[in-house]
Design an enzyme around this catalytic site. Structure first.
Site, PDB file in Angstrom:
ATOM      1  N   CYS A  87      12.102   8.528  -9.394  1.00 14.28           N
ATOM      2  CA  CYS A  87      11.559   7.419 -10.182  1.00 14.28           C
ATOM      3  C   CYS A  87      11.462   7.834 -11.657  1.00 14.28           C
ATOM      4  O   CYS A  87      12.474   8.050 -12.303  1.00 14.28           O
ATOM      5  CB  CYS A  87      10.212   6.981  -9.597  1.00 14.28           C
ATOM      6  SG  CYS A  87       9.695   5.347 -10.136  1.00 14.28           S
ATOM      7  N   HIS A 195      11.036   6.478  -3.518  1.00 18.90           N
ATOM      8  CA  HIS A 195      10.023   7.524  -3.367  1.00 18.90           C
ATOM      9  C   HIS A 195      10.005   8.103  -1.955  1.00 18.90           C
ATOM     10  O   HIS A 195       9.220   7.642  -1.115  1.00 18.90           O
ATOM     11  CB  HIS A 195       8.633   6.935  -3.656  1.00 18.90           C
ATOM     12  CG  HIS A 195       8.381   6.662  -5.096  1.00 18.90           C
ATOM     13  ND1 HIS A 195       7.774   7.566  -5.943  1.00 18.90           N
ATOM     14  CD2 HIS A 195       8.644   5.570  -5.850  1.00 18.90           C
ATOM     15  CE1 HIS A 195       7.685   7.038  -7.156  1.00 18.90           C
ATOM     16  NE2 HIS A 195       8.202   5.832  -7.126  1.00 18.90           N
ATOM     17  N   GLU A 197       8.594  10.681  -0.865  1.00 25.36           N
ATOM     18  CA  GLU A 197       7.280  11.243  -0.510  1.00 25.36           C
ATOM     19  C   GLU A 197       6.336  10.176   0.033  1.00 25.36           C
ATOM     20  O   GLU A 197       5.297  10.500   0.603  1.00 25.36           O
ATOM     21  CB  GLU A 197       6.660  11.959  -1.727  1.00 25.36           C
ATOM     22  CG  GLU A 197       6.032  11.062  -2.784  1.00 25.36           C
ATOM     23  CD  GLU A 197       7.039  10.437  -3.751  1.00 25.36           C
ATOM     24  OE1 GLU A 197       8.254  10.503  -3.485  1.00 25.36           O
ATOM     25  OE2 GLU A 197       6.595   9.854  -4.762  1.00 25.36           O
TER      26      GLU A 197
END
Lengths: 219, 93
Positions: A87, A195, A197
């Site tokens: 990002c 993302h 994560e």
């Protein structure tokens, strides 16, 4: 022995704690790297996480690229060290010249925060080497400036050299050629807008980020 | 003030998206105009305006420094270019 993963923190980064959690989950040994220190501290891999480094002033990543840590990250990358920008981290890596192209405001000026379906286009990168080519992963995106753009020559080169790492199944932001992530010539620097994560537990709605994070730890 | 004193130049940089690069802000503004009764407006492009002062020996040196600053920091050359305007406004002390 678990690999040490450095997660860079700029003033305004906001995904570094999630990344620490995610890296612990897949067996890494994560630590934070402060942007003002001109070293990556001997880690085995570097992640530039999401957020708003230096407030995104001027342009996302424009000021972050001058942070002292970035010269150490560039050296680490030049020596073949794995570097992943997620990002805002992707924006930082393009501004720093470690990846080609730029991230423009989304088509339609929409901030998009939603799960995205991503197709793994190559397993020849530090972020996808443990993933399956052609697999479709559900991983959230959360950005206003994720509209990947580059000139026609660069795009042709990315395609010819198999450097488009991830593509959106349905283009959410106007990115050229549906690009969600790319890698450098050495395939050790990867940038992506989604993302991984945030896709590490069924409680979060998806575990599809795990093969990507594990790739980073597989040597 | 000495014979070789520096001059102060007032610099205005207009950062623009390169021709052919889509401008989502410009398009959105353009689409909003007819609802306000402005029907004949087209080609809207949004940029940035940056002003600062530079101390330099002469105009050529000031321009060279401003353009270097634009290339390395104020613009992203992948998607943007810049127009630099400058004028002398005094003598540096």
């Amino acid at each position: 022995m678990s690999l040490r993963v450095g997660v860079v923190v700029f003033p305004g980064s906001n995904c570094e704690q999630d990344m620490l959690e995610a890296m612990r989950l897949v067996g890494g040994e994560p630590e934070l790297l402060w942007h003002g220190d001109a070293t990556v501290n001997g880690v085995d891999a570097v992640i530039v996480p999401g957020g708003f480094a230096h407030g995104d002033y001027l342009r996302p990543g424009a000021i972050a690229r001058f942070s002292p840590v970035m010269s150490a990250v560039a050296e680490f990358a030049a020596a073949g060290g794995p570097v992943v920008g997620i990002c805002n981290g992707f924006q930082v890596l393009t501004e720093a010249g470690l990846l080609p192209g730029a991230l423009q405001k989304n088509a339609g000026l929409k901030f998009v925060c939603a799960p995205a379906q991503l197709r793994v286009e190559t397993t020849n990168s530090v972020l996808t080497r443990s993933a399956d080519k052609g697999a479709v992963l559900s991983i959230p995106i959360n950005h206003f400036e994720g509209n990947y753009t580059c000139d026609a020559e660069t795009l042709a080169q990315l395609r010819d050299e198999d450097r488009v790492v991830l593509r959106y199944v349905v283009n959410p932001n106007g990115s050229v050629d549906d690009i969600a992530g790319v890698c450098n010539e050495g395939r050790n620097v990867v940038g992506l807008m989604p993302h991984p994560e945030r896709s590490t537990s069924e409680l979060l709605g998806s575990t599809d980020g795990l093969p990507l994070l594990r790739s980073l730890l597989s040597v | 003030m000495c014979e070789y004193g520096l001059m102060i130049f007032s610099v205005h940089v207009e950062v623009r998206l390169r021709p052919g690069i889509a401008d989502p802000q410009g398009s959105t503004i353009e689409r909003a105009m007819p609802t306000l009764g402005f029907s004949g407006v087209s080609g809207v492009r949004v940029g940035k305006s940056i002003r600062f002062e530079i101390d330099a020996a002469d105009e050529a040196a000031a321009r060279s420094e401003a353009e270097d600053l634009c290339n390395r920091f104020l613009t992203n050359p992948v998607i943007e270019d810049a127009i630099v305007e400058l004028e002398p406004v005094g003598v540096a002390s």
